[in-house]
Design a protein around this motif. Structure first.
Motif, PDB file in Angstrom:
ATOM      1  N   SER A   1       2.868  10.542 -11.339  1.00 33.83           N
ATOM      2  CA  SER A   1       2.233  11.766 -10.836  1.00 33.83           C
ATOM      3  C   SER A   1       0.709  11.694 -10.841  1.00 33.83           C
ATOM      4  O   SER A   1       0.043  12.647 -10.424  1.00 33.83           O
ATOM      5  N   TRP A   2       0.129  10.574 -11.272  1.00 34.60           N
ATOM      6  CA  TRP A   2      -1.329  10.485 -11.338  1.00 34.60           C
ATOM      7  C   TRP A   2      -1.970  10.619  -9.957  1.00 34.60           C
ATOM      8  O   TRP A   2      -3.108  11.072  -9.843  1.00 34.60           O
ATOM      9  N   GLU A   3      -1.264  10.218  -8.929  1.00 33.08           N
ATOM     10  CA  GLU A   3      -1.778  10.333  -7.569  1.00 33.08           C
ATOM     11  C   GLU A   3      -2.050  11.787  -7.192  1.00 33.08           C
ATOM     12  O   GLU A   3      -2.837  12.067  -6.268  1.00 33.08           O
TER      13      GLU A   3
ATOM     14  N   TYR B   1       0.830  -1.202   0.000  1.00 36.42           N
ATOM     15  CA  TYR B   1       0.000   0.000   0.000  1.00 36.42           C
ATOM     16  C   TYR B   1       0.866   1.254   0.000  1.00 36.42           C
ATOM     17  O   TYR B   1       0.620   2.199  -0.759  1.00 36.42           O
ATOM     18  N   ALA B   2       1.907   1.266   0.829  1.00 35.79           N
ATOM     19  CA  ALA B   2       2.788   2.428   0.912  1.00 35.79           C
ATOM     20  C   ALA B   2       3.507   2.668  -0.412  1.00 35.79           C
ATOM     21  O   ALA B   2       3.677   3.816  -0.849  1.00 35.79           O
ATOM     22  N   ALA B   3       3.933   1.593  -1.076  1.00 35.33           N
ATOM     23  CA  ALA B   3       4.616   1.728  -2.368  1.00 35.33           C
ATOM     24  C   ALA B   3       3.673   2.310  -3.419  1.00 35.33           C
ATOM     25  O   ALA B   3       4.072   3.161  -4.228  1.00 35.33           O
ATOM     26  N   TRP B   4       2.418   1.883  -3.394  1.00 36.70           N
ATOM     27  CA  TRP B   4       1.427   2.429  -4.321  1.00 36.70           C
ATOM     28  C   TRP B   4       1.255   3.931  -4.092  1.00 36.70           C
ATOM     29  O   TRP B   4       1.250   4.718  -5.039  1.00 36.70           O
ATOM     30  N   LYS B   5       1.136   4.321  -2.832  1.00 38.83           N
ATOM     31  CA  LYS B   5       0.937   5.736  -2.526  1.00 38.83           C
ATOM     32  C   LYS B   5       2.169   6.578  -2.877  1.00 38.83           C
ATOM     33  O   LYS B   5       2.048   7.779  -3.102  1.00 38.83           O
ATOM     34  N   ARG B   6       3.330   5.962  -2.935  1.00 40.26           N
ATOM     35  CA  ARG B   6       4.542   6.686  -3.361  1.00 40.26           C
ATOM     36  C   ARG B   6       4.606   6.847  -4.873  1.00 40.26           C
ATOM     37  O   ARG B   6       5.506   7.505  -5.390  1.00 40.26           O
ATOM     38  N   GLY B   7       3.682   6.217  -5.588  1.00 39.45           N
ATOM     39  CA  GLY B   7       3.673   6.326  -7.041  1.00 39.45           C
ATOM     40  C   GLY B   7       4.433   5.234  -7.743  1.00 39.45           C
ATOM     41  O   GLY B   7       4.678   5.321  -8.950  1.00 39.45           O
ATOM     42  N   GLU B   8       4.817   4.199  -7.007  1.00 38.99           N
ATOM     43  CA  GLU B   8       5.532   3.089  -7.630  1.00 38.99           C
ATOM     44  C   GLU B   8       4.550   2.174  -8.360  1.00 38.99           C
ATOM     45  O   GLU B   8       3.382   2.062  -7.966  1.00 38.99           O
TER      46      GLU B   8
ATOM     47  N   THR C   1      -6.849   7.448 -13.681  1.00 42.52           N
ATOM     48  CA  THR C   1      -5.792   6.996 -14.586  1.00 42.52           C
ATOM     49  C   THR C   1      -6.066   7.436 -16.022  1.00 42.52           C
ATOM     50  O   THR C   1      -5.137   7.768 -16.763  1.00 42.52           O
ATOM     51  N   THR C   2      -7.343   7.459 -16.410  1.00 45.66           N
ATOM     52  CA  THR C   2      -7.692   7.905 -17.752  1.00 45.66           C
ATOM     53  C   THR C   2      -7.388   9.386 -17.930  1.00 45.66           C
ATOM     54  O   THR C   2      -6.850   9.804 -18.968  1.00 45.66           O
ATOM     55  N   ILE C   3      -7.724  10.191 -16.917  1.00 41.57           N
ATOM     56  CA  ILE C   3      -7.392  11.615 -16.985  1.00 41.57           C
ATOM     57  C   ILE C   3      -5.884  11.793 -17.111  1.00 41.57           C
ATOM     58  O   ILE C   3      -5.397  12.562 -17.949  1.00 41.57           O
ATOM     59  N   GLY C   4      -5.127  11.081 -16.275  1.00 38.27           N
ATOM     60  CA  GLY C   4      -3.669  11.187 -16.343  1.00 38.27           C
ATOM     61  C   GLY C   4      -3.120  10.853 -17.714  1.00 38.27           C
ATOM     62  O   GLY C   4      -2.248  11.558 -18.241  1.00 38.27           O
ATOM     63  N   ARG C   5      -3.637   9.799 -18.314  1.00 37.79           N
ATOM     64  CA  ARG C   5      -3.178   9.381 -19.636  1.00 37.79           C
ATOM     65  C   ARG C   5      -3.555  10.411 -20.704  1.00 37.79           C
ATOM     66  O   ARG C   5      -2.719  10.789 -21.542  1.00 37.79           O
ATOM     67  N   LEU C   6      -4.789  10.898 -20.671  1.00 42.78           N
ATOM     68  CA  LEU C   6      -5.234  11.845 -21.696  1.00 42.78           C
ATOM     69  C   LEU C   6      -4.541  13.199 -21.573  1.00 42.78           C
ATOM     70  O   LEU C   6      -4.364  13.900 -22.579  1.00 42.78           O
TER      71      LEU C   6
END
Length: 213
Positions: free
Chosen positions: A172-174, A108-115, A160-165
């Protein structure tokens, strides 16, 4: 070829019981609560005033039921697509936020770091964008000049779709905050591509309850 000035409204589904319990839903098919239906009806009245040209929805029940409220007001058909489902999160699905922290805290922590993390052995966020963003773009390409597409989906998939578009790096999507139930974000077409015009619009003074909070 479609002209400029198109808009994409990315609308999150209404409240479910798992949202209230802070359980990670992912691709689990959980229905709306009565309050979630009421949220969808309220939001649909606002979105119908935009006079959208098309509606596309995740095929999960909570999204389809939300989309149905807008369809009832506009008379538009709803096209369902499994590519707009929420992130599949493997063994995380059905766990509460506290249970995820207790059992999978490092992940969970790795996900929140953007990994790049396969939460619960499921999909990467980039894989969610890989399946969802092309569907959104293909639907937007069908719009007339100045047309509006409403996409009914899920918090994580919308982010994630907004980040991609927008062409943002996935790490940086977080930085894009979560969406409250039945709130939406708006992308507008500009000279250099898609721009974020509104984010978490329609929100009331309520917390973001869901997988992406």
């Amino acid at each position: 070829m479609a002209g400029r000035g198109r808009r994409i409204v990315l609308w999150r589904h209404g409240q479910t019981s798992w949202n209230l319990e802070r359980r990670f839903q992912g691709s689990t098919d959980i229905e709306l609560t009565p309050a979630g239906v009421a949220q969808a009806r309220r939001a649909a009245r606002l979105l119908a005033a935009l006079r959208p040209d098309a509606i596309v929805s995740s095929d999960l029940g909570r999204a389809r039921a939300t989309a149905a409220e807008l369809a009832a007001l506009t008379g538009l058909p709803v096209e369902s697509d499994a590519a707009l489902r929420e992130t599949y999160a493997g063994v995380w699905q059905g766990l509460t936020h506290d249970e995820i922290i207790e059992r999978h805290g490092a992940e969970y922590a790795a996900w929140k770091r953007g990994e790049p993390v396969r939460r619960g052995g499921g999909e990467l966020e980039t894989e969610v964008a890989d399946r969802a963003a092309p569907v959104v773009l293909a639907q937007a390409d069908k719009l007339p000049d100045g047309g509006i597409l409403v996409v009914v989906s899920h918090g994580g998939t919308i982010r994630t779709t907004i980040g991609r578009l927008l062409g943002l790096e996935s790490a940086s999507w977080e930085a894009l905050g979560g969406l409250t139930n039945c709130c939406w974000s708006v992308l507008g077409e500009g000279a250099r591509g898609w721009r974020l015009l509104e984010h978490n619009a329609g929100t009331l003074p309520e917390p973001v309850l869901g997988d992406d909070d």
